[in-house]
Write a protein that holds these residues in place. Sequence first.
Motif, PDB file in Angstrom:
ATOM      1  N   PHE A 277     -13.197 -25.647  -3.029  1.00  0.00           N
ATOM      2  CA  PHE A 277     -12.753 -25.880  -1.654  1.00  0.00           C
ATOM      3  C   PHE A 277     -11.359 -25.312  -1.403  1.00  0.00           C
ATOM      4  O   PHE A 277     -11.123 -24.619  -0.406  1.00  0.00           O
ATOM      5  N   THR A 278     -10.428 -25.592  -2.303  1.00  0.00           N
ATOM      6  CA  THR A 278      -9.049 -25.130  -2.120  1.00  0.00           C
ATOM      7  C   THR A 278      -8.975 -23.610  -2.087  1.00  0.00           C
ATOM      8  O   THR A 278      -8.252 -23.019  -1.275  1.00  0.00           O
ATOM      9  N   HIS A 279      -9.743 -22.960  -2.952  1.00  0.00           N
ATOM     10  CA  HIS A 279      -9.747 -21.500  -2.993  1.00  0.00           C
ATOM     11  C   HIS A 279     -10.328 -20.921  -1.704  1.00  0.00           C
ATOM     12  O   HIS A 279      -9.786 -19.955  -1.135  1.00  0.00           O
ATOM     13  N   LEU A 280     -11.421 -21.506  -1.230  1.00  0.00           N
ATOM     14  CA  LEU A 280     -12.042 -21.050   0.010  1.00  0.00           C
ATOM     15  C   LEU A 280     -11.094 -21.223   1.191  1.00  0.00           C
ATOM     16  O   LEU A 280     -10.963 -20.336   2.041  1.00  0.00           O
ATOM     17  N   LEU A 281     -10.419 -22.363   1.231  1.00  0.00           N
ATOM     18  CA  LEU A 281      -9.498 -22.632   2.329  1.00  0.00           C
ATOM     19  C   LEU A 281      -8.300 -21.689   2.285  1.00  0.00           C
ATOM     20  O   LEU A 281      -7.858 -21.182   3.324  1.00  0.00           O
ATOM     21  N   THR A 282      -7.777 -21.432   1.087  1.00  0.00           N
ATOM     22  CA  THR A 282      -6.624 -20.538   0.954  1.00  0.00           C
ATOM     23  C   THR A 282      -6.947 -19.133   1.444  1.00  0.00           C
ATOM     24  O   THR A 282      -6.183 -18.532   2.216  1.00  0.00           O
ATOM     25  N   LEU A 283      -8.078 -18.597   1.007  1.00  0.00           N
ATOM     26  CA  LEU A 283      -8.488 -17.256   1.453  1.00  0.00           C
ATOM     27  C   LEU A 283      -8.662 -17.217   2.968  1.00  0.00           C
ATOM     28  O   LEU A 283      -8.236 -16.270   3.635  1.00  0.00           O
ATOM     29  N   SER A 284      -9.283 -18.268   3.518  1.00  0.00           N
ATOM     30  CA  SER A 284      -9.550 -18.312   4.953  1.00  0.00           C
ATOM     31  C   SER A 284      -8.259 -18.396   5.754  1.00  0.00           C
ATOM     32  O   SER A 284      -8.103 -17.725   6.778  1.00  0.00           O
ATOM     33  N   VAL A 285      -7.320 -19.213   5.298  1.00  0.00           N
ATOM     34  CA  VAL A 285      -6.057 -19.381   6.011  1.00  0.00           C
ATOM     35  C   VAL A 285      -5.236 -18.098   5.971  1.00  0.00           C
ATOM     36  O   VAL A 285      -4.692 -17.656   6.996  1.00  0.00           O
ATOM     37  N   VAL A 286      -5.146 -17.477   4.798  1.00  0.00           N
ATOM     38  CA  VAL A 286      -4.380 -16.232   4.674  1.00  0.00           C
ATOM     39  C   VAL A 286      -4.958 -15.164   5.597  1.00  0.00           C
ATOM     40  O   VAL A 286      -4.235 -14.497   6.353  1.00  0.00           O
ATOM     41  N   GLY A 287      -6.269 -14.995   5.549  1.00  0.00           N
ATOM     42  CA  GLY A 287      -6.900 -14.001   6.408  1.00  0.00           C
ATOM     43  C   GLY A 287      -6.728 -14.303   7.881  1.00  0.00           C
ATOM     44  O   GLY A 287      -6.408 -13.414   8.682  1.00  0.00           O
ATOM     45  N   SER A 288      -6.911 -15.556   8.252  1.00  0.00           N
ATOM     46  CA  SER A 288      -6.791 -15.941   9.656  1.00  0.00           C
ATOM     47  C   SER A 288      -5.392 -15.692  10.195  1.00  0.00           C
ATOM     48  O   SER A 288      -5.231 -15.164  11.307  1.00  0.00           O
ATOM     49  N   LEU A 289      -4.384 -16.051   9.430  1.00  0.00           N
ATOM     50  CA  LEU A 289      -3.005 -15.868   9.904  1.00  0.00           C
ATOM     51  C   LEU A 289      -2.641 -14.385  10.003  1.00  0.00           C
ATOM     52  O   LEU A 289      -1.904 -13.988  10.904  1.00  0.00           O
ATOM     53  N   ILE A 290      -3.169 -13.576   9.102  1.00  0.00           N
ATOM     54  CA  ILE A 290      -2.940 -12.129   9.208  1.00  0.00           C
ATOM     55  C   ILE A 290      -3.518 -11.605  10.514  1.00  0.00           C
ATOM     56  O   ILE A 290      -2.858 -10.894  11.283  1.00  0.00           O
ATOM     57  N   GLY A 291      -4.773 -11.941  10.779  1.00  0.00           N
ATOM     58  CA  GLY A 291      -5.416 -11.476  12.005  1.00  0.00           C
ATOM     59  C   GLY A 291      -4.769 -12.041  13.255  1.00  0.00           C
ATOM     60  O   GLY A 291      -4.568 -11.319  14.248  1.00  0.00           O
ATOM     61  N   LEU A 292      -4.423 -13.317  13.232  1.00  0.00           N
ATOM     62  CA  LEU A 292      -3.804 -13.972  14.378  1.00  0.00           C
ATOM     63  C   LEU A 292      -2.474 -13.329  14.744  1.00  0.00           C
ATOM     64  O   LEU A 292      -2.229 -12.983  15.914  1.00  0.00           O
ATOM     65  N   LEU A 293      -1.610 -13.162  13.756  1.00  0.00           N
ATOM     66  CA  LEU A 293      -0.281 -12.609  14.020  1.00  0.00           C
ATOM     67  C   LEU A 293      -0.350 -11.131  14.403  1.00  0.00           C
ATOM     68  O   LEU A 293       0.446 -10.664  15.230  1.00  0.00           O
ATOM     69  N   LEU A 294      -1.295 -10.397  13.818  1.00  0.00           N
ATOM     70  CA  LEU A 294      -1.476  -8.996  14.217  1.00  0.00           C
ATOM     71  C   LEU A 294      -1.857  -8.913  15.690  1.00  0.00           C
ATOM     72  O   LEU A 294      -1.306  -8.100  16.449  1.00  0.00           O
ATOM     73  N   ALA A 295      -2.811  -9.742  16.101  1.00  0.00           N
ATOM     74  CA  ALA A 295      -3.293  -9.694  17.482  1.00  0.00           C
ATOM     75  C   ALA A 295      -2.237 -10.172  18.475  1.00  0.00           C
ATOM     76  O   ALA A 295      -2.140  -9.649  19.587  1.00  0.00           O
ATOM     77  N   GLN A 296      -1.420 -11.145  18.067  1.00  0.00           N
ATOM     78  CA  GLN A 296      -0.435 -11.704  18.984  1.00  0.00           C
ATOM     79  C   GLN A 296       0.820 -10.850  19.108  1.00  0.00           C
ATOM     80  O   GLN A 296       1.403 -10.766  20.197  1.00  0.00           O
ATOM     81  N   TYR A 297       1.246 -10.209  18.027  1.00  0.00           N
ATOM     82  CA  TYR A 297       2.553  -9.568  18.039  1.00  0.00           C
ATOM     83  C   TYR A 297       2.550  -8.068  17.737  1.00  0.00           C
ATOM     84  O   TYR A 297       3.566  -7.402  17.965  1.00  0.00           O
ATOM     85  N   VAL A 298       1.458  -7.525  17.212  1.00  0.00           N
ATOM     86  CA  VAL A 298       1.459  -6.122  16.789  1.00  0.00           C
ATOM     87  C   VAL A 298       0.501  -5.278  17.621  1.00  0.00           C
ATOM     88  O   VAL A 298       0.896  -4.232  18.159  1.00  0.00           O
ATOM     89  N   LEU A 299      -0.732  -5.710  17.724  1.00  0.00           N
ATOM     90  CA  LEU A 299      -1.739  -4.918  18.424  1.00  0.00           C
ATOM     91  C   LEU A 299      -1.484  -4.915  19.929  1.00  0.00           C
ATOM     92  O   LEU A 299      -0.952  -5.884  20.476  1.00  0.00           O
ATOM     93  N   PRO A 300      -1.868  -3.848  20.614  1.00  0.00           N
ATOM     94  CA  PRO A 300      -1.705  -3.798  22.074  1.00  0.00           C
ATOM     95  C   PRO A 300      -2.647  -4.782  22.753  1.00  0.00           C
ATOM     96  O   PRO A 300      -3.633  -5.230  22.155  1.00  0.00           O
ATOM     97  N   PRO A 301      -2.378  -5.130  24.022  1.00  0.00           N
ATOM     98  CA  PRO A 301      -3.249  -6.062  24.749  1.00  0.00           C
ATOM     99  C   PRO A 301      -4.670  -5.534  24.843  1.00  0.00           C
ATOM    100  O   PRO A 301      -4.911  -4.323  24.782  1.00  0.00           O
TER     101      PRO A 301
END
Length: 302
Positions: free
Chosen positions: A118-142
């Motif tokens: 469970f911990t490993h699955l959650l860690t991978l999911s959180v890391v990936g999600s935050l990468i995508g979230l921050l890219l979409a919010q602050y890096v990628l164009p609208p």
Amino acid sequence: MYFITSYWSRWLFFVSSLSLLYVICIFLNDTPQLFEHRLGAFGHFFFIGLLAAIIANSTGAGGGIIFLPAFTMLGISTETALSTSFAIQCFGMTSGALAWLSFRQRERNLGHYEWHGFTHLLTLSVVGSLIGLLLAQYVLPPLKFDVHSLFSFFSIFVGLYIVLAPFLFKAVPEERSVSLSYIEQLFLLFVAIIGGMVTAWLSVGVGELVAIALLAMKFRVQQAVAVAVCVSSISVIVGVMKYVGQGIISTDILLFAAPAAMIGGAVARVIATWLGAIKLKTMMGIWITLSGVLYLQFGVSA
């Protein structure tokens, strides 16, 4: 980890969250008369928040899948609907995450070791999600396309998948005992990154995609939902930071929807366990599909 999953951690969360909402009232110079006015104008958001949180925390589908169409159909701007959905889910999804973590800990204490990795699955999911979230919010164009249509088709896809999943994947009596392979880890990370990006645009997405990926890899339904709820909680807490201080979060809606979302998040796990995963997910899948269809019709006609 013990404190996070303890009875006291959940009470601390509820007390601190309600205190935060009270502070918001103070900063708004609230009075009993103003509250009574808000009750008449915004009281129905309590029930919307309750329903959304129960659905979100029992299936892994983020609360935004209910909030966005509901808010937009009530005449709230897309920007306010998105930011307010993030804010409400900070309360509701975190309440649900604490409930699922507590359930996991109780099962482990009783000798149930089906929560493998469970911990490993959650860690991978959180890391990936935050990468995508921050890219979409602050890096990628609208976005250059219609958010309404994206949300509608995404909802229909998720809803139909939830309904059809029992037929697509054979139920297994126990969770898989084999750890993720290197390819599977990359796949889960990729899915979480895409989910984080969708969440940045729609306030919903990563929970559904992560849950679907884990079900496809034959993980236990309860574990898939628990991981999805937890990663959604962390994602919305990080994602809402973009909107804090901009004045676009509707605090009036938040004051009524957030307490209801906390209640819904707390009881959703109990409801999910009582009804059974297949029956509940089928019912919620039908609801989410209908929501997407109605929202698509509304977006086209608006």
